[in-house]
Write a protein that holds these residues in place. Sequence first.
Motif, PDB file in Angstrom:
ATOM      1  N   GLN A  56     -29.227  -1.672   9.402  1.00 33.81           N
ATOM      2  CA  GLN A  56     -30.089  -0.317   9.219  1.00 33.81           C
ATOM      3  C   GLN A  56     -31.128  -0.376  10.369  1.00 33.81           C
ATOM      4  O   GLN A  56     -31.854  -1.287  10.377  1.00 33.81           O
ATOM      5  CB  GLN A  56     -30.747  -0.385   7.833  1.00 33.81           C
ATOM      6  N   SER A  57     -31.127   0.641  11.057  1.00 31.36           N
ATOM      7  CA  SER A  57     -32.291   0.595  12.064  1.00 31.36           C
ATOM      8  C   SER A  57     -32.741   2.057  12.309  1.00 31.36           C
ATOM      9  O   SER A  57     -32.034   2.962  12.053  1.00 31.36           O
ATOM     10  CB  SER A  57     -31.545   0.009  13.286  1.00 31.36           C
ATOM     11  N   ASP A  58     -34.010   1.899  12.709  1.00 36.26           N
ATOM     12  CA  ASP A  58     -34.639   3.554  12.783  1.00 36.26           C
ATOM     13  C   ASP A  58     -34.311   3.774  14.407  1.00 36.26           C
ATOM     14  O   ASP A  58     -34.257   3.069  15.344  1.00 36.26           O
ATOM     15  CB  ASP A  58     -35.989   3.363  12.694  1.00 36.26           C
ATOM     16  N   THR A  59     -33.616   4.897  14.348  1.00 32.82           N
ATOM     17  CA  THR A  59     -32.997   5.583  15.739  1.00 32.82           C
ATOM     18  C   THR A  59     -33.784   6.761  16.122  1.00 32.82           C
ATOM     19  O   THR A  59     -34.307   7.580  15.183  1.00 32.82           O
ATOM     20  CB  THR A  59     -31.620   6.216  15.640  1.00 32.82           C
ATOM     21  N   TYR A  60     -34.526   6.745  17.240  1.00 29.30           N
ATOM     22  CA  TYR A  60     -35.374   7.601  17.546  1.00 29.30           C
ATOM     23  C   TYR A  60     -34.436   8.863  18.129  1.00 29.30           C
ATOM     24  O   TYR A  60     -33.569   8.712  19.177  1.00 29.30           O
ATOM     25  CB  TYR A  60     -36.339   7.201  18.896  1.00 29.30           C
TER      26      TYR A  60
END
Length: 99
Positions: free
Chosen positions: A2-6
Motif C-alpha cells: 500500500q503506497s500513496d500515489t500522487y
Amino acid sequence: MQSDTYIPRRLDDQWKIGFWDADVAFPFVFSLFVGYLTSTKLGFAICAAAGMYLSRWVSRTKADKHPAFAMHWAHWALPANPITALRATPPSHLRRMVG
C-alpha cells in the motif's frame, strides 16, 4: 503493498518561476541581468523598476485571456525565422485562410 500515489490534477500548466508564470517573470529577470551589467546601483535600480513595470504590464495584458496568449501573440507579431517558425501553422504574414 500500500503506497500513496500522487495523481496530478493539471498536466498542461504554464511553466513557473517561483509563484509567477515564466512569461510574466522573464521581463523582470532579464532586466535584473541588464541592471547587473550596468555595474552601478542607480542603473540596477532603474532596470529593476523598468522590469517590474514590464512584468506588471504583461500580467495585466495576459489577464482573462488564453493561458498561451504570450506564445500566440509572439507568433503573430514577431517575424518568422527558421528557429521560431511553426510547421503546423501558416506563416504569420498570411492573414486570410480558406476553409
